[in-house]
Design an enzyme around this catalytic site. Structure first.
Site, PDB file in Angstrom:
ATOM      1  N   ARG A  83       0.802  -1.228   0.000  1.00  0.00           N
ATOM      2  CA  ARG A  83       0.000   0.000   0.000  1.00  0.00           C
ATOM      3  C   ARG A  83       0.836   1.281   0.000  1.00  0.00           C
ATOM      4  NH1 ARG A  83      -3.137  -3.950   1.517  1.00  0.00           N
ATOM      5  NH2 ARG A  83      -1.253  -4.667   2.532  1.00  0.00           N
ATOM      6  N   THR A  84       1.828   1.347   0.911  1.00  0.00           N
ATOM      7  CA  THR A  84       2.566   2.612   1.016  1.00  0.00           C
ATOM      8  C   THR A  84       3.306   2.892  -0.289  1.00  0.00           C
ATOM      9  OG1 THR A  84       2.799   2.211   3.379  1.00  0.00           O
ATOM     10  CG2 THR A  84       4.207   3.913   2.436  1.00  0.00           C
ATOM     11  N   LYS A 113      26.279  -3.859  -1.913  1.00  0.00           N
ATOM     12  CA  LYS A 113      27.737  -3.972  -2.097  1.00  0.00           C
ATOM     13  C   LYS A 113      28.437  -3.464  -0.850  1.00  0.00           C
ATOM     14  CE  LYS A 113      27.721  -2.592  -6.961  1.00  0.00           C
ATOM     15  NZ  LYS A 113      28.057  -1.399  -7.791  1.00  0.00           N
ATOM     16  N   ARG A 134      11.446   3.559   3.105  1.00  0.00           N
ATOM     17  CA  ARG A 134      11.056   2.592   4.149  1.00  0.00           C
ATOM     18  C   ARG A 134      12.281   1.741   4.468  1.00  0.00           C
ATOM     19  NH1 ARG A 134       5.848  -1.237   4.393  1.00  0.00           N
ATOM     20  NH2 ARG A 134       4.990   0.788   4.948  1.00  0.00           N
ATOM     21  N   HIS A 171       5.268   5.548  11.455  1.00  0.00           N
ATOM     22  CA  HIS A 171       4.785   5.472  10.069  1.00  0.00           C
ATOM     23  C   HIS A 171       3.898   6.714   9.891  1.00  0.00           C
ATOM     24  CE1 HIS A 171       3.626   4.090   6.256  1.00  0.00           C
ATOM     25  NE2 HIS A 171       3.258   2.850   6.521  1.00  0.00           N
TER      26      HIS A 171
HETATM   27  N1  ASP Z   1       1.322  -1.669   6.531  1.00  0.00           N
HETATM   28  C1  ASP Z   1       1.567  -1.262   7.890  1.00  0.00           C
HETATM   29  C2  ASP Z   1       3.034  -0.964   8.119  1.00  0.00           C
HETATM   30  O1  ASP Z   1       3.807  -0.950   7.190  1.00  0.00           O
HETATM   31  C3  ASP Z   1       0.994  -2.198   8.891  1.00  0.00           C
HETATM   32  C4  ASP Z   1       1.563  -3.571   8.945  1.00  0.00           C
HETATM   33  O2  ASP Z   1       2.520  -3.921   8.232  1.00  0.00           O
HETATM   34  O3  ASP Z   1       1.042  -4.356   9.745  1.00  0.00           O
HETATM   35  O4  ASP Z   1       3.425  -0.703   9.244  1.00  0.00           O
END
Ligand code: ASP
Length: 354
Positions: A83-84, A113, A134, A171
Site C-alpha cells: 500500500r505505502t 555492495k 522505508r 509510520h
Molecule cells: N502496513 C503497515 C506498516 O507498514 C501495517 C503492517 O505492516 O502491519 O506498518
C-alpha cells in the site's frame, strides 16, 4: 529480504540528534519524518487538501497532472510494502510527476555492495525531488533528513525525504491517512472513543496514530489500548497521550471497551519483529476480529485496519463477511491513503495547494 552487505547499523549518531522542522502551517521543502512535526492546524490544512484532491479525482479534473509535472519521486523500500509504495507511486503519477526506483528493487542497489544508507540517500537525492524511504531500522528516516540537509547545501535541486515507515518506530503518512479517515467519517474528533487493538508494541502505525490523536487536541477524546501486556503500547507514547489531557484506558480485554467504542483500529501481530518465533506462536491468536466480535460494536462504529491482514481478522470467510459490513472501512481508508499522499506531495514539493 537479506541484509545489506555491510550488515552494520544504518543509523549514525547524527540521526539521534536530528530534529526535523515543525510544519507550522508551511510544508514546502520540509522532510516528513515524524508526526511530532504536526499540530492541529497542519492536519486541518492537509485534510482540506486531501478532500479537495479527492473531489477533483472524482470529477476527472485533468488539471491535477499539472501539480507535480516535472518533479521526480524516488521510491526506496528496504522492507516489504504494497500500500505505502504503490499509493505513493500512484499519487505522484496522478499529479503528473515521475517515479524512479532501483531497477529490480533495492536488493540490486549499492547497499548490497556495502554502501551505507547515508550515501545511498545522497545519491538518490541527486536525482529526485522527493525520496520515500522505508527501512527496517528506527531512526533511518532521521538519518535521511540529516544527510539530505547537508546535500541540499551543495546541489542545485534540493530533495525532501518522506518516511514510509522506520522499523518499529513510526509510520507518519499512515497515521495522517488514518486520522483523516476518522475525521472524514466522524466529521470531528470531539467526544470520540478510539480503540487500538493488537500489537501496540511493534506496530509503528499505532505509535504514530496515538501521538497524532493527542496533537489534534480534540475535546473529550478517550483512547483505549487493548493488547497483551507483552505487546503493550510503549509507555513514553501512552504518557505523552495522557499529557495532552486524553483519558487512556489500557486493558487486555476487548469486551471491556468495544461497546463504548466509536473507532476500532485493528492491527496485525508483527511476526517479523519477533526475535523468538515461539513467543510469536504463543501470542498470535490473542485478538481475532470475527463477525461475532464485531456484532458487539456500536451500529455507528467504524472498523479500521492499516493492512495487510492475516489471521487476526479470522478466516477468509470472516474476511468476506466483515468486508460486507458498511462499518468496515479499511478499503476506503486505503484509498484515502492515496488522496492524503497526493496532498502531502503537492504541499512539500509546491507549497500552497490551490
Ligand atoms: N502496513 C503497515 C506498516 O507498514 C501495517 C503492517 O505492516 O502491519 O506498518
Amino acid at each position: 529480504m537479506s541484509s545489506p552487505a555491510n550488515n552494520e547499523s544504518t543509523v549514525s549518531q547524527h540521526a539521534f540528534a536530528y530534529q526535523p522542522q515543525p510544519i507550522n502551517g508551511e510544508f514546502l521543502g520540509k522532510h516528513i519524518i515524524s508526526v511530532d512535526q504536526f499540530e492541529r492546524r497542519d492536519l486541518d490544512i492537509l485534510f482540506d487538501a486531501a478532500t479537495s484532491i479527492r473531489k477533483r479525482i472524482r470529477s476527472h479534473d485533468r488539471g491535477l497532472t499539472e501539480l507535480c509535472a516535472g518533479k521526480v519521486m524516488a521510491s526506496l523500500f528496504f522492507e516489504a510494502s504494497t500500500r505505502t509504495d504503490m499509493s505513493f507511486q500512484s499519487a505522484m503519477r496522478r499529479l503528473g510527476g515521475d517515479v524512479i526506483a532501483v531497477s529490480n528493487g533495492v536488493r540490486f542497489s549499492s547497499m548490497y555492495k556495502g554502501e551505507n544508507l547515508s550515501d545511498t540517500i545522497r545519491a538518490t537525492g541527486c536525482y529526485a525531488d522527493v525520496i520515500v524511504l522505508r527501512h527496517p531500522e528506527i531512526g533511518s528516516s532521521y538519518e535521511a533528513g540529516y544527510y539530505l540537509d547537508l546535500l541540499n547545501t551543495r546541489i542545485d535541486n534540493p530533495t525532501v525525504a518522506i518516511s514510509g515507515g522506520d522499523g518499529i518506530g513510526e509510520h507518519p503518512t499512515q497515521a495522517l491517512l488514518d486520522i483523516f479517515t476518522i475525521y472524514d467519517r466522524k466529521k470531528s474528533l470531539d467526544n470520540l472513543t478510539i480503540t487500538l487493538v493488537g500489537d501496540l508494541k511493534h506496530g509503528r502505525t499505532v505509535h504514530s496514530l496515538a501521538k497524532l490523536i493527542a496533537y489534534y487536541d480534540a475535546k473529550n477524546v478517550r483512547l483505549c489500548l487493548v493488547a497483551p501486556e507483552s505487546l503493550a503500547m510503549p509507555s513514553e507514547i501512552s504518557d505523552l497521550v495522557k499529557g495532552h489531557g486524553i483519558a487512556v484506558i489500557e486493558t487486555e480485554d476487548l469486551v471491556d471497551v468495544i461497546a463504548q467504542t466509536d473507532v476500532i483500529y485493528w492491527t496485525r501481530i508483527q511476526e517479523e519483529r519477533f526475535a523468538d518465533p515461539d513467543i510469536y506462536e504463543t501470542i498470535k491468536d490473542r485478538f481475532i476480529m470475527t463477525p461475532r466480535v464485531f456484532a458487539k460494536a456500536r451500529s455507528n462504529a467504524i472498523l479500521m485496519h492499516p493492512l495487510p491482514r492475516k489471521h487476526e481478522m479470522g478466516t477468509r470467510v470472516d474476511h468476506d463477511i466483515l468486508d460486507d459490513d458498511p462499518r468496515a472501512i479499511y478499503f476506503e481508508q486505503m484509498e484515502n491513503g492515496m488522496f492524503v499522499r497526493m496532498a502531502l506531495l503537492v504541499k512539500v514539493l509546491r507549497g500552497v495547494y490551490v
